[in-house]
Scaffold this motif. Structure first.
Motif, PDB file in Angstrom:
ATOM      1  N   ALA A  14       0.900  -1.544   0.001  1.00 33.63           N
ATOM      2  CA  ALA A  14      -0.311   0.037  -0.292  1.00 33.63           C
ATOM      3  C   ALA A  14       0.528   1.144  -0.178  1.00 33.63           C
ATOM      4  O   ALA A  14       0.452   2.425  -0.782  1.00 33.63           O
ATOM      5  CB  ALA A  14      -1.291  -0.168   1.268  1.00 33.63           C
ATOM      6  N   TYR A  17       2.644   2.073  -3.689  1.00 32.18           N
ATOM      7  CA  TYR A  17       1.304   2.389  -4.607  1.00 32.18           C
ATOM      8  C   TYR A  17       1.277   3.306  -4.391  1.00 32.18           C
ATOM      9  O   TYR A  17       1.335   4.488  -5.079  1.00 32.18           O
ATOM     10  CB  TYR A  17       0.027   0.917  -3.983  1.00 32.18           C
ATOM     11  N   ASN A  21       1.695   6.529  -6.951  1.00 36.77           N
ATOM     12  CA  ASN A  21       0.790   7.161  -6.882  1.00 36.77           C
ATOM     13  C   ASN A  21       0.804   9.262  -7.134  1.00 36.77           C
ATOM     14  O   ASN A  21       0.659   9.969  -7.770  1.00 36.77           O
ATOM     15  CB  ASN A  21      -0.205   7.465  -6.027  1.00 36.77           C
ATOM     16  N   PHE A  75      -6.701  11.508 -19.114  1.00 34.37           N
ATOM     17  CA  PHE A  75      -6.606  10.280 -19.269  1.00 34.37           C
ATOM     18  C   PHE A  75      -5.401   9.819 -19.070  1.00 34.37           C
ATOM     19  O   PHE A  75      -5.062   8.499 -19.262  1.00 34.37           O
ATOM     20  CB  PHE A  75      -6.482  10.670 -21.312  1.00 34.37           C
ATOM     21  N   TYR A  77      -3.687  10.006 -16.689  1.00 34.67           N
ATOM     22  CA  TYR A  77      -3.838  10.325 -15.464  1.00 34.67           C
ATOM     23  C   TYR A  77      -3.914   8.592 -15.332  1.00 34.67           C
ATOM     24  O   TYR A  77      -4.038   7.173 -14.408  1.00 34.67           O
ATOM     25  CB  TYR A  77      -4.373  10.593 -14.424  1.00 34.67           C
ATOM     26  N   VAL A  78      -5.461   8.107 -16.118  1.00 36.57           N
ATOM     27  CA  VAL A  78      -6.193   7.052 -15.664  1.00 36.57           C
ATOM     28  C   VAL A  78      -5.349   5.888 -16.261  1.00 36.57           C
ATOM     29  O   VAL A  78      -5.491   4.926 -15.741  1.00 36.57           O
ATOM     30  CB  VAL A  78      -7.391   7.409 -16.837  1.00 36.57           C
ATOM     31  N   MET A  81      -2.605   5.256 -14.189  1.00 39.13           N
ATOM     32  CA  MET A  81      -3.638   4.835 -12.833  1.00 39.13           C
ATOM     33  C   MET A  81      -3.819   2.917 -12.764  1.00 39.13           C
ATOM     34  O   MET A  81      -3.721   2.184 -11.717  1.00 39.13           O
ATOM     35  CB  MET A  81      -4.446   5.520 -12.472  1.00 39.13           C
ATOM     36  N   ARG A  82      -4.180   2.212 -13.954  1.00 43.67           N
ATOM     37  CA  ARG A  82      -4.555   1.292 -14.266  1.00 43.67           C
ATOM     38  C   ARG A  82      -3.711   0.197 -13.974  1.00 43.67           C
ATOM     39  O   ARG A  82      -3.575  -0.329 -14.075  1.00 43.67           O
ATOM     40  CB  ARG A  82      -5.203   1.165 -15.496  1.00 43.67           C
ATOM     41  N   GLU A  85      -1.632   0.307 -10.661  1.00 40.43           N
ATOM     42  CA  GLU A  85      -2.641  -0.152 -10.109  1.00 40.43           C
ATOM     43  C   GLU A  85      -3.069  -2.171 -10.579  1.00 40.43           C
ATOM     44  O   GLU A  85      -2.969  -3.065  -8.973  1.00 40.43           O
ATOM     45  CB  GLU A  85      -4.023  -0.201 -10.289  1.00 40.43           C
ATOM     46  N   GLY A  89      -1.604  -4.820  -7.404  1.00 47.19           N
ATOM     47  CA  GLY A  89      -2.950  -5.464  -7.633  1.00 47.19           C
ATOM     48  C   GLY A  89      -3.941  -5.054  -6.632  1.00 47.19           C
ATOM     49  O   GLY A  89      -4.511  -5.555  -5.305  1.00 47.19           O
ATOM     50  N   VAL A  90      -4.241  -4.110  -6.927  1.00 48.29           N
ATOM     51  CA  VAL A  90      -5.284  -3.613  -6.322  1.00 48.29           C
ATOM     52  C   VAL A  90      -5.786  -2.763  -6.900  1.00 48.29           C
ATOM     53  O   VAL A  90      -6.335  -2.019  -6.375  1.00 48.29           O
ATOM     54  CB  VAL A  90      -4.813  -2.213  -4.976  1.00 48.29           C
ATOM     55  N   SER A  91      -6.361  -3.153  -7.962  1.00 47.98           N
ATOM     56  CA  SER A  91      -7.407  -2.551  -9.173  1.00 47.98           C
ATOM     57  C   SER A  91      -8.790  -3.074  -9.355  1.00 47.98           C
ATOM     58  O   SER A  91      -9.241  -4.310  -8.454  1.00 47.98           O
ATOM     59  CB  SER A  91      -6.543  -3.128 -10.798  1.00 47.98           C
ATOM     60  N   ASP A  92      -9.395  -2.135  -8.600  1.00 49.54           N
ATOM     61  CA  ASP A  92     -10.853  -2.822  -8.622  1.00 49.54           C
ATOM     62  C   ASP A  92     -11.978  -2.924 -10.232  1.00 49.54           C
ATOM     63  O   ASP A  92     -13.292  -3.193 -10.349  1.00 49.54           O
ATOM     64  CB  ASP A  92     -11.523  -0.639  -8.392  1.00 49.54           C
ATOM     65  N   GLU A  93     -10.858  -2.697 -11.580  1.00 44.42           N
ATOM     66  CA  GLU A  93     -11.322  -3.140 -12.912  1.00 44.42           C
ATOM     67  C   GLU A  93     -11.146  -5.054 -12.939  1.00 44.42           C
ATOM     68  O   GLU A  93     -10.107  -5.198 -12.487  1.00 44.42           O
ATOM     69  CB  GLU A  93     -10.927  -2.570 -13.689  1.00 44.42           C
TER      70      GLU A  93
END
Lengths: 93, 589
Positions: A14, A17, A21, A75, A77-78, A81-82, A85, A89-93
């Motif tokens: 964490a 990560y 960020n 974009f 940043y998007v 970040m993907r 993440e 291993g903290v991706s929410d997708e």
């Protein structure tokens, strides 16, 4: 930090990560500052000596260019970040 | 069909659409009322955010301000878009992860304090009412000009429509009407812009038309405009008259204020995931940029057209729009040299605001009681009319004029609805449920939310009928208030675990009190303060003072936090949890 020491691996991940960020955000904000406050306000007079397709460059940054760069920044940043993440291993997708 | 009938049809059709959507998307629970159930697609949310965000100030006033202040207006263009970068990078994903209903929710929980929550609610209400006054006035202007209703009736009709879908549908209804309103307003903005760009430069893309040569010549639009303005005694369009420091402060206050506006932030509570919040901010800015990059072209074209159609024109032969707008008091002409010809130039033509005597002069103009000035200029025009009058000035067909009217109403209503929702949520959720009456049922809370939305609409309508100042000016002040109060508290709540309850409360209070006092001191008539650069603190205008207020907030908060009790461990864990998109870290709680 106290309770986290029970799960050192997770806490470290964490922390790393978060550091990645912050680094990314700082880099993007430097660009954000340069195209708006820099090119559009502080150095507008110098840039206005150059013309971009009929528009003085400083004026162009102040009224068009900075906005276009802002869109690109979000974009980037998007996308970054993907990737970050996924790596941690903290991706929410 | 005449323009007025067309306008009734266009505006009426758009109203029917909004009401239809409201009925289809009624809110049944508090989660649907406050955050649309939290399952709005990021693209739909981006559109809704864009409509929520682009108010009467963006649609009606901004191009007019650009037309009349050229480079100086860049503060609005950069300020109102650059804030989305801050929002996407610094606030939206974390607030989505926190995942409650309102902005005071976050401040109250993060700073473990009901006082912090109540202070946030007070800041939110001051900001939102400052902002909403401008929206209602925008609705009034559109109605009075295009539907020939008195301004008061325009405001009342607008209130009725918003009442219907905001009270019935809550956030769910508002979200889907805003998607429709975005489509209406962007179409209404782009159609005349494309036509005018073709007429003036032959290039159908207004963003490129700005740099293109004027049809039948080899001079670019901007060069021609610069030349014409300098000849008339103005500053060149591409050069500014504001100081660099003031430009800097205003842009910063608008950017930070944008990121701190509660009705914008709350839109990011409505998407399903953290990654959606980021993406949604990007889409929102794309939709906004479509209008914001068009506006400079619209402004420059409008000014050029305006100069050509009024300067050295005989009043008797002046185009019809001059007389219609003069008729509702937004254009005034004083024939100072009695030649029946309009002379346009720098400087105010007469002292004060136009004061019509009710009689007509030899050329048929409305006579004025004001004392003339020494300036050669004879005509004054309200900047707010430029976008609305643009299709008429360019001689476009009636349906384009009607479309612009519907677009202006959509822009004002969508923003007003978003503001009303955050006001009502802060009262029913933050004040009632979370502070004073925690035992109320969900049903009672929902009823209270609807009731406070209704009450807020009445107050907003009153402000619209008795408006303080012109649309964009009033709206611009709301940003300074948001920049100096809510933004720093949220930002520090996410990025500085050491920021505690005492620091955050002291910071918010100091920031908003400082900013509000400065604005009231210079903008209200009560203190007799002279509102110009010689009297301002460091030469920073009331529009830009929010940047200083933000610094005051940060400094006071950091100072107080150093000398007061540390943030409790539970809150530190909560901050750790909101920093990570997945629930892995949250499970530690």
């Amino acid at each position: 930090m106290d309770r986290k020491s029970e799960q050192p691996e997770l806490a470290d991940k964490a922390k790393l990560y978060w550091r990645e960020n912050i680094k990314l955000v700082c880099g993007l904000l430097v660009v954000w500052f340069i195209v708006s406050f820099g090119a559009g306000i502080l150095f507008v007079d110098v840039l206005n000596k150059v013309q971009l397709g009929g528009v003085p460059l400083g004026f162009w940054f102040a009224q068009q260019g900075s906005i276009l760069v802002f869109v690109v920044l979000i974009f980037v940043y998007v996308g970054r970040m993907r990737a970050i993440e996924k790596r941690f291993g903290v991706s929410d997708e | 069909m005449d323009t007025q009938t067309l306008t009734y049809i266009f505006v009426g059709f758009s109203f029917a659409l909004y009401i239809g959507i409201a009925i289809w998307s009624r809110a049944g629970s508090t989660a649907e009322f406050y955050i649309a159930g939290g399952d709005v697609h990021p693209i739909a949310n981006g559109m809704a955010t864009a409509a929520d965000w682009m108010s009467a100030a963006s649609f009606i006033s901004m191009a007019g301000i650009i037309a009349f202040s050229g480079y100086d207006a860049s503060v609005y263009l950069m300020g109102w878009t650059g804030g989305y970068v801050l929002l996407a990078l610094l606030l939206a994903p974390y607030l989505r992860k926190f995942g409650q209903f309102t902005v005071p929710d976050f401040i109250g929980e993060r700073y473990y304090s009901k006082t912090a929550r109540v202070v946030a609610v007070i800041c939110l209400i001051i900001i939102s009412f400052t902002y909403i006054a401008g929206q209602m006035r925008g609705v009034g202007v559109v109605f009075s000009r295009f539907l020939e209703l008195p301004i008061e009736w325009g405001v009342i009709v607008g209130m009725g429509i918003v009442f219907f879908y905001a009270v019935l549908g809550g956030m769910k209804g508002i979200t889907y009407t805003q998607v429709a309103q975005y489509c209406v307003l962007i179409f209404a903005y782009l159609v005349p812009a494309v036509f005018i760009s073709i007429l003036i430069t032959g290039n159908p893309v207004p963003q490129l038309g700005l740099g293109s040569d004027v049809v039948g010549g080899d001079v670019s639009v901007l060069a021609q405009l610069d030349g014409a303005l300098v000849d008339l005694g103005f500053t060149a369009f591409t050069e500014g008259s504001k100081s660099k420091l003031d430009m800097f402060a205003i842009t910063l206050a608008l950017m930070v204020g944008t990121a701190g506006l509660p009705h914008v932030i709350v839109r990011f509570f409505t998407v399903p995931k953290v990654s959606d919040a980021r993406r949604s901010a990007g889409y929102a800015l794309v939709f906004i940029a479509l209008l914001y990059t068009t506006a400079p072209a619209v402004g420059a074209f409008a000014r050029l057209n305006y100069i050509h159609s009024v300067d050295q024109q005989s009043y008797a032969e002046a185009p019809g729009w001059v007389k219609t707008w003069e008729g509702i008091g937004l254009i005034a002409w004083m024939d100072k040299n009695d030649d029946g010809v309009i002379q346009y130039g720098a400087g105010a033509p007469f002292e004060g605001r136009a004061d019509y005597t009710g009689e007509t002069g030899p050329s048929g103009e409305r006579l004025l009681a004001n004392a003339p000035t020494d300036a050669a200029n004879e005509i004054v025009v309200d900047r707010d009319i430029m976008v609305l009058a643009n299709p008429e000035i360019a001689g476009l067909p009636g349906w384009v004029v009607a479309l612009v009217a519907a677009g202006g109403v959509a822009a004002a209503l969508s923003t007003a609805a978003g503001l009303l929702l955050v006001i009502s949520a802060s009262i029913s959720h933050d004040l009632l449920k979370k502070t004073f009456r925690p035992q109320i049922s969900e049903r009672a809370e929902l009823l209270a939310a609807r009731g406070s939305a209704a009450a807020a609409i009445v107050v907003a309508g009153y402000l619209g009928i008795n408006p303080p100042g012109f649309v964009a000016q009033v709206v611009a002040l709301a940003f300074g208030l948001a920049a100096s109060s809510l933004f720093p508290a949220i930002f520090m709540g996410i990025f500085f675990k050491a920021m505690n309850r005492e620091g955050a409360i002291a910071g918010m209070v100091a920031g908003i009190v400082f900013t509000l006092s400065y604005i009231i001191y210079f903008k209200s008539p009560w203190f007799g303060a002279v509102n110009n650069a010689d009297h301002w603190l460091f030469g920073i205008s009331p529009e830009g003072i929010g940047a200083v207020g933000m610094a005051v907030n940060f400094a006071v908060a950091a100072g107080v936090a150093r000398f007061t009790a540390k943030t409790p461990p539970g809150v530190r864990d909560m901050v750790d949890a909101i920093r990570i998109p997945t629930s892995v870290a949250a499970s530690e709680k």
